[in-house]
Design a protein around this motif. Sequence first.
Motif, PDB file in Angstrom:
ATOM      1  N   ASP A   1       0.854  -1.188   0.000  1.00  0.00           N
ATOM      2  CA  ASP A   1       0.000   0.000   0.000  1.00  0.00           C
ATOM      3  C   ASP A   1       0.888   1.235   0.000  1.00  0.00           C
ATOM      4  OD1 ASP A   1      -2.821  -1.075   0.375  1.00  0.00           O
ATOM      5  OD2 ASP A   1      -1.816  -1.987   2.103  1.00  0.00           O
ATOM      6  N   ARG A   2       0.302   2.327  -0.469  1.00  0.00           N
ATOM      7  CA  ARG A   2       1.059   3.580  -0.505  1.00  0.00           C
ATOM      8  C   ARG A   2       0.154   4.740  -0.116  1.00  0.00           C
ATOM      9  NH1 ARG A   2       5.329   5.660  -5.104  1.00  0.00           N
ATOM     10  NH2 ARG A   2       5.485   7.841  -4.424  1.00  0.00           N
ATOM     11  N   TYR A   3       0.704   5.665   0.647  1.00  0.00           N
ATOM     12  CA  TYR A   3       0.010   6.890   1.038  1.00  0.00           C
ATOM     13  C   TYR A   3       1.011   8.022   0.916  1.00  0.00           C
ATOM     14  CZ  TYR A   3      -2.653  10.214   3.879  1.00  0.00           C
ATOM     15  OH  TYR A   3      -3.330  11.330   4.332  1.00  0.00           O
ATOM     16  N   GLY A   4       0.834   8.881  -0.069  1.00  0.00           N
ATOM     17  CA  GLY A   4       1.830   9.903  -0.339  1.00  0.00           C
ATOM     18  C   GLY A   4       3.127   9.242  -0.766  1.00  0.00           C
ATOM     19  N   ASN A   5       4.231   9.623  -0.161  1.00  0.00           N
ATOM     20  CA  ASN A   5       5.516   8.982  -0.437  1.00  0.00           C
ATOM     21  C   ASN A   5       5.892   8.002   0.660  1.00  0.00           C
ATOM     22  OD1 ASN A   5       6.038  10.157  -2.944  1.00  0.00           O
ATOM     23  ND2 ASN A   5       6.838  12.021  -1.992  1.00  0.00           N
ATOM     24  N   ASN A   6       4.878   7.387   1.262  1.00  0.00           N
ATOM     25  CA  ASN A   6       5.057   6.371   2.299  1.00  0.00           C
ATOM     26  C   ASN A   6       4.569   5.038   1.756  1.00  0.00           C
ATOM     27  OD1 ASN A   6       5.685   8.449   4.454  1.00  0.00           O
ATOM     28  ND2 ASN A   6       3.613   9.072   3.872  1.00  0.00           N
ATOM     29  N   VAL A   7       5.412   4.014   1.870  1.00  0.00           N
ATOM     30  CA  VAL A   7       5.115   2.699   1.308  1.00  0.00           C
ATOM     31  C   VAL A   7       5.100   1.679   2.436  1.00  0.00           C
ATOM     32  CG1 VAL A   7       5.828   0.950  -0.355  1.00  0.00           C
ATOM     33  CG2 VAL A   7       6.252   3.367  -0.849  1.00  0.00           C
ATOM     34  N   VAL A   8       4.055   0.851   2.455  1.00  0.00           N
ATOM     35  CA  VAL A   8       3.891  -0.173   3.490  1.00  0.00           C
ATOM     36  C   VAL A   8       3.679  -1.519   2.798  1.00  0.00           C
ATOM     37  CG1 VAL A   8       2.535  -0.966   5.466  1.00  0.00           C
ATOM     38  CG2 VAL A   8       2.888   1.492   5.091  1.00  0.00           C
ATOM     39  N   ALA A   9       4.462  -2.521   3.196  1.00  0.00           N
ATOM     40  CA  ALA A   9       4.340  -3.869   2.639  1.00  0.00           C
ATOM     41  C   ALA A   9       4.160  -4.853   3.783  1.00  0.00           C
ATOM     42  CB  ALA A   9       5.576  -4.224   1.819  1.00  0.00           C
ATOM     43  N   ARG A  10       3.249  -5.825   3.580  1.00  0.00           N
ATOM     44  CA  ARG A  10       2.913  -6.750   4.673  1.00  0.00           C
ATOM     45  C   ARG A  10       2.775  -8.185   4.180  1.00  0.00           C
ATOM     46  NH1 ARG A  10      -2.359  -3.586   6.385  1.00  0.00           N
ATOM     47  NH2 ARG A  10      -2.173  -3.076   4.171  1.00  0.00           N
ATOM     48  N   THR A  11       3.196  -9.108   5.035  1.00  0.00           N
ATOM     49  CA  THR A  11       2.870 -10.514   4.812  1.00  0.00           C
ATOM     50  C   THR A  11       1.522 -10.791   5.465  1.00  0.00           C
ATOM     51  OG1 THR A  11       3.950 -11.273   6.853  1.00  0.00           O
ATOM     52  CG2 THR A  11       5.313 -11.163   4.858  1.00  0.00           C
ATOM     53  N   GLY A  12       0.873 -11.857   5.034  1.00  0.00           N
ATOM     54  CA  GLY A  12      -0.421 -12.242   5.595  1.00  0.00           C
ATOM     55  C   GLY A  12      -0.491 -13.733   5.816  1.00  0.00           C
ATOM     56  N   LEU A  13       0.421 -14.228   6.650  1.00  0.00           N
ATOM     57  CA  LEU A  13       0.572 -15.665   6.856  1.00  0.00           C
ATOM     58  C   LEU A  13      -0.247 -16.190   8.027  1.00  0.00           C
ATOM     59  CD1 LEU A  13       4.445 -15.757   6.332  1.00  0.00           C
ATOM     60  CD2 LEU A  13       2.688 -16.445   4.684  1.00  0.00           C
ATOM     61  N   GLY A  14      -0.898 -15.305   8.775  1.00  0.00           N
ATOM     62  CA  GLY A  14      -1.680 -15.747   9.924  1.00  0.00           C
ATOM     63  C   GLY A  14      -0.833 -16.165  11.108  1.00  0.00           C
ATOM     64  N   ARG A  15       0.374 -15.631  11.218  1.00  0.00           N
ATOM     65  CA  ARG A  15       1.234 -15.976  12.352  1.00  0.00           C
ATOM     66  C   ARG A  15       0.671 -15.388  13.647  1.00  0.00           C
ATOM     67  NH1 ARG A  15       3.279 -19.366   8.916  1.00  0.00           N
ATOM     68  NH2 ARG A  15       5.371 -18.973   8.065  1.00  0.00           N
ATOM     69  N   ALA A  16       1.130 -15.918  14.766  1.00  0.00           N
ATOM     70  CA  ALA A  16       0.607 -15.479  16.066  1.00  0.00           C
ATOM     71  C   ALA A  16       1.109 -14.100  16.446  1.00  0.00           C
ATOM     72  CB  ALA A  16       1.012 -16.490  17.149  1.00  0.00           C
ATOM     73  N   GLU A  17       2.183 -13.648  15.824  1.00  0.00           N
ATOM     74  CA  GLU A  17       2.782 -12.366  16.184  1.00  0.00           C
ATOM     75  C   GLU A  17       3.146 -11.605  14.912  1.00  0.00           C
ATOM     76  OE1 GLU A  17       5.842 -11.487  19.640  1.00  0.00           O
ATOM     77  OE2 GLU A  17       6.939 -12.174  17.881  1.00  0.00           O
ATOM     78  N   ARG A  18       2.990 -10.277  14.972  1.00  0.00           N
ATOM     79  CA  ARG A  18       3.390  -9.426  13.843  1.00  0.00           C
ATOM     80  C   ARG A  18       4.475  -8.460  14.308  1.00  0.00           C
ATOM     81  NH1 ARG A  18       1.958  -7.959   8.814  1.00  0.00           N
ATOM     82  NH2 ARG A  18       0.185  -9.400   8.859  1.00  0.00           N
ATOM     83  N   VAL A  19       5.554  -8.402  13.531  1.00  0.00           N
ATOM     84  CA  VAL A  19       6.665  -7.497  13.785  1.00  0.00           C
ATOM     85  C   VAL A  19       6.716  -6.461  12.675  1.00  0.00           C
ATOM     86  CG1 VAL A  19       9.191  -7.313  13.827  1.00  0.00           C
ATOM     87  CG2 VAL A  19       8.047  -9.125  15.113  1.00  0.00           C
ATOM     88  N   LEU A  20       6.923  -5.214  13.052  1.00  0.00           N
ATOM     89  CA  LEU A  20       7.010  -4.116  12.083  1.00  0.00           C
ATOM     90  C   LEU A  20       8.439  -3.596  12.051  1.00  0.00           C
ATOM     91  CD1 LEU A  20       4.456  -1.210  11.730  1.00  0.00           C
ATOM     92  CD2 LEU A  20       6.903  -0.724  11.828  1.00  0.00           C
ATOM     93  N   LEU A  21       8.987  -3.447  10.855  1.00  0.00           N
ATOM     94  CA  LEU A  21      10.306  -2.855  10.669  1.00  0.00           C
ATOM     95  C   LEU A  21      10.130  -1.561   9.884  1.00  0.00           C
ATOM     96  CD1 LEU A  21      10.715  -6.224  10.280  1.00  0.00           C
ATOM     97  CD2 LEU A  21      13.079  -5.451  10.459  1.00  0.00           C
ATOM     98  N   ALA A  22      10.618  -0.454  10.432  1.00  0.00           N
ATOM     99  CA  ALA A  22      10.366   0.860   9.840  1.00  0.00           C
ATOM    100  C   ALA A  22      11.658   1.617   9.587  1.00  0.00           C
ATOM    101  CB  ALA A  22       9.452   1.686  10.747  1.00  0.00           C
ATOM    102  N   GLY A  23      11.643   2.415   8.524  1.00  0.00           N
ATOM    103  CA  GLY A  23      12.793   3.264   8.225  1.00  0.00           C
ATOM    104  C   GLY A  23      12.397   4.422   7.337  1.00  0.00           C
ATOM    105  N   HIS A  24      13.029   5.576   7.549  1.00  0.00           N
ATOM    106  CA  HIS A  24      12.711   6.730   6.708  1.00  0.00           C
ATOM    107  C   HIS A  24      13.635   6.767   5.498  1.00  0.00           C
ATOM    108  CE1 HIS A  24      16.155   9.251   8.050  1.00  0.00           C
ATOM    109  NE2 HIS A  24      15.933   8.775   9.260  1.00  0.00           N
ATOM    110  N   ILE A  25      13.102   7.239   4.380  1.00  0.00           N
ATOM    111  CA  ILE A  25      13.849   7.231   3.123  1.00  0.00           C
ATOM    112  C   ILE A  25      14.441   8.593   2.785  1.00  0.00           C
ATOM    113  CG2 ILE A  25      12.536   5.289   2.198  1.00  0.00           C
ATOM    114  CD1 ILE A  25      10.934   7.291   0.506  1.00  0.00           C
ATOM    115  N   ASP A  26      14.198   9.603   3.609  1.00  0.00           N
ATOM    116  CA  ASP A  26      14.735  10.936   3.322  1.00  0.00           C
ATOM    117  C   ASP A  26      16.092  11.134   3.982  1.00  0.00           C
ATOM    118  OD1 ASP A  26      13.387  10.962   5.862  1.00  0.00           O
ATOM    119  OD2 ASP A  26      13.498  13.144   5.862  1.00  0.00           O
ATOM    120  N   THR A  27      16.792  12.158   3.520  1.00  0.00           N
ATOM    121  CA  THR A  27      18.086  12.524   4.096  1.00  0.00           C
ATOM    122  C   THR A  27      18.120  14.030   4.337  1.00  0.00           C
ATOM    123  OG1 THR A  27      19.260  13.073   2.032  1.00  0.00           O
ATOM    124  CG2 THR A  27      19.173  10.740   2.669  1.00  0.00           C
TER     125      THR A  27
END
Length: 357
Positions: free
Chosen positions: A51-77
């Motif tokens: 999914d995308r909102y503005g210049n923000n991009v979010v990608a997700r797995t959908g495996l039905g695991r018991a726990e979800r971990v989010l890894l985030a990082g900014h792309i600007d400098t």
Amino acid sequence: MSSPKTPLDLTLDGGALTAQLVDFPSVSGDEQALADAVEDALRALPHLTVDRYGNNVVARTGLGRAERVLLAGHIDTVPIADNLPSWVEGDLLYGCGTSDMKSGVAVQLRLAATLPEPNRDLTFVFYDCEEVEANRNGLGHLAQAHPDWLTADFAVLMEPSGAVVEGGCQGTLRAQVRLTGVRAHSARSWLGDNAIHHAAEVLRRLSEYRARKVEIDGLEYHEGLNAVRIDGGVAGNVIPDECVVTVNFRFAPDRDEAGAEKHVREVFDGFEVTVTDFAPGALPGLNQPAARAFLAATGGTARAKFGWTDVARFSALGVPAVNYGPGDPNMAHKRDEHCSLSAIAETEERLRAWLTA
């Protein structure tokens, strides 16, 4: 330097991918070309929903695991300082954004591409405008417009930490201490009252200030209260009737907004104090099961985060979060900014082991 149409190659190793990301100029407010490249690369991976909102991009797995971990990082400098395109000297990759934080973004992309069936469901967030004022921050925009995209049990912010877990973050408060006087001609200064001279007492209190150190979850946070700007003066022949000292209070995350403001007002008792900016800190949360597991998988040691990061936004969403990335925080924003290639590889492998064990 990469063309805006150059596709990202997620088969490259982490160091080479970092170099490719660095060679996409993406100063805050000008991230579209890199956001497009990130989106295109992720949409080519069938195991991810993107999914995308503005210049923000979010990608997700959908495996039905018991726990979800989010890894985030900014792309600007921050603005480029004659340090593009990137170059390598020994184990060090040089260039704008190598440390803060395209090396962390490269690790995110590598994991997104090579872990189709991790042991936890994963969310990868790539966001814009972290290096500028808070109201432009892409992660903040996502939290407001699509908070469901950020739902997770634990988050890792890939901010530069030297491949060491840094827990929580400091809060920050800025305030103006205003001094007043009486304007007069400098040739007849006794008819006036010099507001700049009154700043001496403010500076004396700051020079004698003893910053608090506090331990939280075994991590020691060191506070700081400092003058960061002084404004005053009318003309070269005028006694000024106003002077403003701007102070910045970096405080441990056990203080809330009211507590931080109360402390600053106590230090400058008797002066007019106006708070102009505030961002809360984040508790380290290392007692959370997910955090303990992550800490064990990444070497078992942690330190306090000195500075404010977006872990505070995750904390506000109720998501425990830590800072963990390959970049050296001391190299951030410098003309000779660089990152260790071996630290990039080490960070990726530690995260891969944690997400596949």
